[in-house]
Scaffold this motif. Structure first.
Motif, PDB file in Angstrom:
ATOM      1  N   GLU A 184      71.295 -74.943  27.398  1.00 57.17           N
ATOM      2  CA  GLU A 184      71.606 -76.329  27.746  1.00 57.17           C
ATOM      3  C   GLU A 184      71.252 -76.678  29.187  1.00 57.17           C
ATOM      4  O   GLU A 184      71.455 -77.796  29.625  1.00 57.17           O
ATOM      5  N   GLY A 185      70.701 -75.711  29.917  1.00 58.05           N
ATOM      6  CA  GLY A 185      70.274 -75.964  31.285  1.00 58.05           C
ATOM      7  C   GLY A 185      71.123 -75.241  32.315  1.00 58.05           C
ATOM      8  O   GLY A 185      72.352 -75.250  32.237  1.00 58.05           O
ATOM      9  N   VAL A 186      70.451 -74.576  33.263  1.00 54.11           N
ATOM     10  CA  VAL A 186      71.131 -73.897  34.370  1.00 54.11           C
ATOM     11  C   VAL A 186      70.441 -74.286  35.669  1.00 54.11           C
ATOM     12  O   VAL A 186      69.212 -74.255  35.761  1.00 54.11           O
ATOM     13  N   LEU A 187      71.229 -74.643  36.680  1.00 49.86           N
ATOM     14  CA  LEU A 187      70.693 -74.990  37.989  1.00 49.86           C
ATOM     15  C   LEU A 187      70.940 -73.851  38.972  1.00 49.86           C
ATOM     16  O   LEU A 187      72.066 -73.381  39.124  1.00 49.86           O
ATOM     17  N   TYR A 188      69.856 -73.425  39.639  1.00 50.35           N
ATOM     18  CA  TYR A 188      69.917 -72.357  40.632  1.00 50.35           C
ATOM     19  C   TYR A 188      69.592 -72.931  42.008  1.00 50.35           C
ATOM     20  O   TYR A 188      68.472 -73.407  42.234  1.00 50.35           O
ATOM     21  N   PRO A 189      70.549 -72.910  42.950  1.00 50.03           N
ATOM     22  CA  PRO A 189      70.235 -73.387  44.303  1.00 50.03           C
ATOM     23  C   PRO A 189      69.379 -72.369  45.042  1.00 50.03           C
ATOM     24  O   PRO A 189      69.312 -71.201  44.652  1.00 50.03           O
ATOM     25  N   PRO A 190      68.713 -72.782  46.114  1.00 47.83           N
ATOM     26  CA  PRO A 190      67.882 -71.848  46.876  1.00 47.83           C
ATOM     27  C   PRO A 190      68.687 -70.654  47.381  1.00 47.83           C
ATOM     28  O   PRO A 190      69.820 -70.803  47.833  1.00 47.83           O
ATOM     29  N   GLY A 191      68.105 -69.472  47.273  1.00 47.71           N
ATOM     30  CA  GLY A 191      68.752 -68.274  47.787  1.00 47.71           C
ATOM     31  C   GLY A 191      69.927 -67.775  46.987  1.00 47.71           C
ATOM     32  O   GLY A 191      70.686 -66.924  47.465  1.00 47.71           O
ATOM     33  N   SER A 192      70.108 -68.262  45.778  1.00 50.54           N
ATOM     34  CA  SER A 192      71.297 -67.889  45.002  1.00 50.54           C
ATOM     35  C   SER A 192      71.173 -66.526  44.328  1.00 50.54           C
ATOM     36  O   SER A 192      72.186 -65.947  43.923  1.00 50.54           O
ATOM     37  N   LEU A 193      69.955 -66.008  44.202  1.00 50.95           N
ATOM     38  CA  LEU A 193      69.749 -64.734  43.522  1.00 50.95           C
ATOM     39  C   LEU A 193      69.295 -63.655  44.494  1.00 50.95           C
ATOM     40  O   LEU A 193      68.576 -63.930  45.463  1.00 50.95           O
ATOM     41  N   ASN A 194      69.685 -62.436  44.215  1.00 48.37           N
ATOM     42  CA  ASN A 194      69.254 -61.297  45.007  1.00 48.37           C
ATOM     43  C   ASN A 194      67.734 -61.166  44.950  1.00 48.37           C
ATOM     44  O   ASN A 194      67.126 -61.445  43.916  1.00 48.37           O
ATOM     45  N   PRO A 195      67.086 -60.755  46.045  1.00 50.73           N
ATOM     46  CA  PRO A 195      65.622 -60.623  46.053  1.00 50.73           C
ATOM     47  C   PRO A 195      65.052 -59.708  44.975  1.00 50.73           C
ATOM     48  O   PRO A 195      63.849 -59.769  44.690  1.00 50.73           O
ATOM     49  N   LEU A 196      65.881 -58.911  44.347  1.00 51.18           N
ATOM     50  CA  LEU A 196      65.404 -58.047  43.259  1.00 51.18           C
ATOM     51  C   LEU A 196      65.063 -58.831  41.990  1.00 51.18           C
ATOM     52  O   LEU A 196      64.538 -58.255  41.035  1.00 51.18           O
ATOM     53  N   TYR A 197      65.355 -60.146  41.982  1.00 53.94           N
ATOM     54  CA  TYR A 197      65.194 -60.937  40.748  1.00 53.94           C
ATOM     55  C   TYR A 197      63.802 -60.840  40.151  1.00 53.94           C
ATOM     56  O   TYR A 197      63.624 -60.955  38.934  1.00 53.94           O
ATOM     57  N   SER A 198      62.782 -60.617  40.975  1.00 54.74           N
ATOM     58  CA  SER A 198      61.398 -60.621  40.487  1.00 54.74           C
ATOM     59  C   SER A 198      60.869 -59.227  40.142  1.00 54.74           C
ATOM     60  O   SER A 198      59.699 -59.100  39.780  1.00 54.74           O
ATOM     61  N   ARG A 199      61.728 -58.220  40.201  1.00 52.33           N
ATOM     62  CA  ARG A 199      61.293 -56.846  39.930  1.00 52.33           C
ATOM     63  C   ARG A 199      61.100 -56.643  38.430  1.00 52.33           C
ATOM     64  O   ARG A 199      62.038 -56.273  37.712  1.00 52.33           O
ATOM     65  N   ASP A 200      59.882 -56.881  37.958  1.00 55.36           N
ATOM     66  CA  ASP A 200      59.632 -56.765  36.520  1.00 55.36           C
ATOM     67  C   ASP A 200      59.788 -55.338  36.009  1.00 55.36           C
ATOM     68  O   ASP A 200      60.116 -55.119  34.845  1.00 55.36           O
ATOM     69  N   ASP A 201      59.585 -54.340  36.869  1.00 57.51           N
ATOM     70  CA  ASP A 201      59.796 -52.965  36.434  1.00 57.51           C
ATOM     71  C   ASP A 201      61.258 -52.711  36.085  1.00 57.51           C
ATOM     72  O   ASP A 201      61.572 -51.915  35.194  1.00 57.51           O
ATOM     73  N   LEU A 202      62.160 -53.453  36.753  1.00 59.04           N
ATOM     74  CA  LEU A 202      63.592 -53.302  36.483  1.00 59.04           C
ATOM     75  C   LEU A 202      64.033 -54.143  35.290  1.00 59.04           C
ATOM     76  O   LEU A 202      64.707 -53.638  34.386  1.00 59.04           O
TER      77      LEU A 202
END
Length: 277
Positions: A184-202
């Motif tokens: 139904e939609g999720v809003l993420y503000p800037p900097g809300s996620l740990n920098p590991l978010y883009s680690r596709d190997d994980l």
């Protein structure tokens, strides 16, 4: 999709495809500073234009609508989808197959923007974007979901099966235990996620079919509060024929969400980030 939802789905599909003209950005429609981001799969290419049309029909305009597709699909896109591209709507490619691509690439491309993710099988109501934006103005540091589950443990402190986590629990609008659900939609503000978010190997190892759980883990690692929106409005309208394949059904049938959550908890030691209030 329930039988009772067919009439509304048919009506809205016809209205969006044949009753509304889509062109360039309208100066008369106010813009809100958010990026709307989603992905789709090959089996939904013939219907995902309905999602985009519903996003272009919002009462306010986002800065961008980005549709992320696997690079192999670029040559197979129907004209009813590609013809919608304009100043706002853009189709971009990625080598990733997994659903995580609906957010990670947009976070990388627009690190200073609020990003709203949505699904590719719902037509969103005209006030959907405005409502989420207004909620983010009230709680600018929070990840906000229109639909949530609440993570639950038993008397021994063990995590209960995912299907036993309550949906849209009242009286718990903001808590470390709130899990935003992407549909139904999720809003993420800037900097809300740990920098590991883009680690596709994980994420391909730990939660390859559970992007909601992966992004929840990243918010926990970053100490970001998640909350359920207080002004959700009516739910989106399902698109007929879009549920032939669904990660939701596969994950629930095999209880894969519980398995993937367990991997995330163990790998990141998430228990220490969760506390009862």
């Amino acid at each position: 999709m329930k039988v009772k939802e067919f009439p509304a789905s048919l009506y809205q599909s016809l209205r969006l495809r044949y009753g509304i003209r889509f062109g360039q950005r309208s100066d008369s429609k106010p813009e809100v500073p958010v990026i709307v981001s989603l992905t789709t799969i090959e089996s939904r290419l013939e219907v995902v234009d309905l999602v985009i049309r519903s996003l272009l029909s919002q009462s306010v305009a986002p800065r961008k609508i980005l549709l992320w597709i696997h690079e192999s699909l670029l040559e197979n896109l129907p004209s009813k989808l590609t013809s919608l591209q304009n100043e706002i709507f853009e189709i971009r490619t990625t080598p990733l197959h997994c659903s995580h691509k609906k957010l990670i690439h947009s976070l990388e491309a627009f690190p200073s923007e609020r990003i709203i993710t949505c699904d590719d099988d719902l037509m969103y109501r005209p006030q959907w974007l405005r409502r989420l934006y207004e909620e983010s103005e009230r709680y600018p540091q929070a990840v906000i979901g229109n639909q949530t589950r609440t993570i639950r443990t038993d008397a021994q402190g063990n995590f209960m099966p995912y299907e036993q986590w309550p949906v849209d629990l009242q009286g718990q609008d903001a808590s470390p235990w709130v899990l935003p659900i992407g549909a139904e939609g999720v809003l993420y503000p800037p900097g809300s996620l740990n920098p590991l978010y883009s680690r596709d190997d994980l994420f391909l190892k730990l939660a390859p079919k559970a992007d909601d759980l992966w992004f929840k883990s990243m918010s926990l690692l970053n100490g970001t509060v998640c909350r359920r929106a207080s002004n959700c409005g009516k739910k989106g309208i399902p698109i007929m024929g879009s549920q032939k394949f669904s990660l939701k059904h596969e994950n629930i049938k095999k209880d894969l969400n519980s398995v993937q959550w367990g991997r995330l908890v163990d790998h990141f030691d998430l228990r220490k980030y969760l506390s009862h209030e």
